[in-house]
Write a protein that holds these residues in place. Structure first.
Motif, PDB file in Angstrom:
ATOM      1  N   ASP A  67     -23.694 -33.142  65.891  1.00 22.74           N
ATOM      2  CA  ASP A  67     -24.732 -32.502  66.693  1.00 22.74           C
ATOM      3  C   ASP A  67     -26.037 -32.409  65.910  1.00 22.74           C
ATOM      4  OD1 ASP A  67     -25.486 -30.775  69.145  1.00 22.74           O
ATOM      5  OD2 ASP A  67     -25.956 -29.461  67.447  1.00 22.74           O
ATOM      6  N   GLN A  68     -25.927 -32.065  64.644  1.00 19.12           N
ATOM      7  CA  GLN A  68     -27.115 -31.895  63.811  1.00 19.12           C
ATOM      8  C   GLN A  68     -27.824 -33.223  63.563  1.00 19.12           C
ATOM      9  OE1 GLN A  68     -26.340 -29.828  60.144  1.00 19.12           O
ATOM     10  NE2 GLN A  68     -28.484 -29.797  59.527  1.00 19.12           N
ATOM     11  N   MET A  70     -27.587 -36.021  65.318  1.00 16.48           N
ATOM     12  CA  MET A  70     -27.963 -36.742  66.530  1.00 16.48           C
ATOM     13  C   MET A  70     -29.371 -36.377  67.013  1.00 16.48           C
ATOM     14  SD  MET A  70     -26.741 -39.014  68.722  1.00 16.48           S
ATOM     15  CE  MET A  70     -24.959 -38.931  68.452  1.00 16.48           C
ATOM     16  N   ALA A  71     -29.756 -35.140  66.788  1.00 19.59           N
ATOM     17  CA  ALA A  71     -31.042 -34.653  67.305  1.00 19.59           C
ATOM     18  C   ALA A  71     -32.204 -35.528  66.830  1.00 19.59           C
ATOM     19  CB  ALA A  71     -31.264 -33.203  66.874  1.00 19.59           C
ATOM     20  N   GLY A  72     -33.078 -35.883  67.750  1.00 17.30           N
ATOM     21  CA  GLY A  72     -34.284 -36.613  67.400  1.00 17.30           C
ATOM     22  C   GLY A  72     -34.169 -38.119  67.411  1.00 17.30           C
ATOM     23  N   ALA A 109     -22.466 -35.653  71.970  1.00 18.08           N
ATOM     24  CA  ALA A 109     -23.700 -35.261  71.292  1.00 18.08           C
ATOM     25  C   ALA A 109     -24.886 -36.076  71.804  1.00 18.08           C
ATOM     26  CB  ALA A 109     -23.549 -35.434  69.781  1.00 18.08           C
ATOM     27  N   LYS A 112     -25.860 -34.670  75.116  1.00 20.53           N
ATOM     28  CA  LYS A 112     -26.503 -33.364  74.961  1.00 20.53           C
ATOM     29  C   LYS A 112     -27.961 -33.513  74.543  1.00 20.53           C
ATOM     30  CE  LYS A 112     -26.427 -29.273  71.949  1.00 20.53           C
ATOM     31  NZ  LYS A 112     -25.708 -28.588  70.839  1.00 20.53           N
ATOM     32  N   HIS A 113     -28.221 -34.445  73.629  1.00 23.43           N
ATOM     33  CA  HIS A 113     -29.564 -34.589  73.064  1.00 23.43           C
ATOM     34  C   HIS A 113     -30.424 -35.601  73.816  1.00 23.43           C
ATOM     35  CE1 HIS A 113     -29.104 -31.940  69.588  1.00 23.43           C
ATOM     36  NE2 HIS A 113     -27.859 -32.380  69.496  1.00 23.43           N
ATOM     37  N   VAL A 115     -30.128 -38.840  74.182  1.00 20.41           N
ATOM     38  CA  VAL A 115     -30.357 -40.115  73.498  1.00 20.41           C
ATOM     39  C   VAL A 115     -30.424 -41.236  74.533  1.00 20.41           C
ATOM     40  CG1 VAL A 115     -29.306 -41.811  71.949  1.00 20.41           C
ATOM     41  CG2 VAL A 115     -29.320 -39.388  71.336  1.00 20.41           C
TER      42      VAL A 115
END
Length: 325
Positions: A67-68, A70-72, A109, A112-113, A115
C-alpha cells in the motif's frame, strides 16, 4: 509515467529496468523486491545512479508495504514470482502465496490508489503442453505443475479485476527466456557455468522435451509494447520462435564449451514434465508491431560469453544455493 516494477532485481525484471532507464533520462521507476535467493540488487547497479531510479525492499504479500509503495505510481509491471518448477514440485506453498496471494495484494492496492495500467507478466506454461501447432491467447489453460498452476491462478485473478472492477489490466505470456543475469539454476546458466568449471551437467530423461527460446531483451521489448500500446483486458503471447529439444540445446552448450557428451548425466525425468511449448505471436506482431530481434545463435553466444566474463556474479550465487539445498 511513474512505473512500479515488482521483482525488478530478478533476471527479467532487472533487464526491463535497465533497458528503460538506460534509454530514457526522464524515466521514473521504483523497484519493489524482496531480494529472495534469486533477486540480486547488484543486477541494477548499471542504472543505480539514474535520477528516476528508486529501490524499495519489500514483500508483495505484505499489505501495508505494498500500500505504501503503490501510492503515486501511474502503472505497475508485475514480474515478482516464484518461478522454478523443480522447487514448486518440492513444495508448492511459497508459489501459491507469492504468485496468487501476492498478485491479489498488488491488484487491491493498485485499485485503491487509482493506478492506470497493471501489466501482469506470466508464462506459456499456463497452457500445459502441446503436441503440434502453437497456442493462441484464447487457448484453454491446462497447467501441469504447481508453479504453472499458481501462475494460471494469478492470470485469471488479474483478468477478473479487469472484468469485475474495470481495472486497466494487460497480461503477457512468454516462452523460455535466456540471457545475462539469469540465476544459475535454470538450464542455460546452469549448464554453462558447470561446463566452465569442468563439471558435469544433468539432462532430464531422453532430452526430448521441446522449448521455444526467447532472448530476455526481446521479451522486455514486448512487455514495454504491451504496457504502452496493448488493449486493456487482453493477453499477449511473447515468443522467440526458436524451438529446440533439450538434447539439441545441450549439444550446443557442449560444443561452445569444447566438451563432449561424456560430461552429461542422464537423470530421472521431472514429474509431470511438459513435452512441448509453442506460442503463436500473431496477435502481438499484428497489433503492436513486435518481432524478435536477437537471433538464437547471436543470443546464445553473447550469453555464454557473459557468464565466462562474470564469474564474480554467479559463483557466490551457486555456492549459496548449494549451502541452502
Amino acid at each position: 509515467m511513474r512505473i512500479l516494477v515488482t521483482g525488478g532485481a530478478g533476471f527479467i525484471g532487472s533487464q526491463y529496468v535497465r533497458s528503460i532507464l538506460s534509454a530514457d533520462p526522464a524515466a521514473s521507476i521504483t523497484v519493489f523486491d524482496k531480494l529472495t535467493y534469486s533477486g540480486v540488487e547488484a543486477n541494477l547497479a548499471p542504472v543505480a545512479n539514474h535520477p528516476g531510479y528508486t529501490f524499495v525492499r519489500g514483500d508483495i504479500c505484505d499489505v501495508d508495504a505494498v500500500d505504501q509503495v503503490m501510492a503515486g505510481h501511474d502503472a505497475v509491471v508485475h514480474f515478482a514470482a516464484e518461478s522454478h518448477v523443480d522447487r514448486s514440485i518440492a513444495g508448492a506453498g511459497p508459489f501459491v502465496m507469492t504468485n496468487v496471494v501476492g498478485t491479489q495484494v498488488l491488484l487491491d492496492a493498485a485499485r485503491k490508489h487509482g493506478v492506470g495500467r497493471f501489466l501482469h507478466v506470466s508464462t506459456d506454461e499456463v497452457y500445459g503442453s502441446i503436441t503440434e501447432g502453437s497456442w493462441t491467447e484464447d487457448w484453454p489453460l491446462a497447467p501441469n505443475s504447481p508453479y504453472s498452476s499458481s501462475k494460471a491462478g494469478s492470470d485469471l485473478l488479474a483478468l477478473a479485476y479487469h472484468r469485475t472492477h474495470g481495472m486497466d489490466v494487460v497480461v503477457t505470456r512468454c516462452s523460455n527466456n535466456y540471457g545475462p543475469y539469469q540465476f544459475p539454476e535454470k538450464v542455460i546458466p546452469l549448464f554453462t557455468t558447470n561446463l566452465i568449471d569442468g563439471k558435469r551437467v544433468p539432462l532430464y530423461g531422453d532430452g526430448g522435451n521441446i522449448r521455444d527460446w526467447l532472448h530476455v531483451s526481446d521479451h522486455c521489448r514486448g512487455i514495454d509494447l504491451a504496457l504502452r500500446k496493448g488493449r486493456s483486458g487482453q493477453v499477449y503471447n511473447i515468443g522467440g520462435g526458436v524451438e529446440l529439444t533439450n538434447k539439441e540445446l545441450t549439444g550446443l552448450l557442449l560444443d561452445a564449451a569444447g566438451a563432449g557428451w561424456d560430461m552429461v548425466d542422464h537423470v530421472q525425468d521431472r514429474k509431470g514434465h511438459d513435452l512441448r511449448y509453442s506460442l503463436d505471436i500473431t496477435k502481438i506482431r499484428e497489433e503492436l508491431g513486435y518481432e524478435p530481434q536477437v537471433t538464437f545463435e547471436e543470443g546464445l553466444a553473447s550469453t555464454i560469453a557473459w557468464y565466462r566474463e562474470n564469474r564474480a556474479w554467479w559463483e557466490p550465487l551457486k555456492v549459496k544455493a548449494a549451502q541452502e539445498s
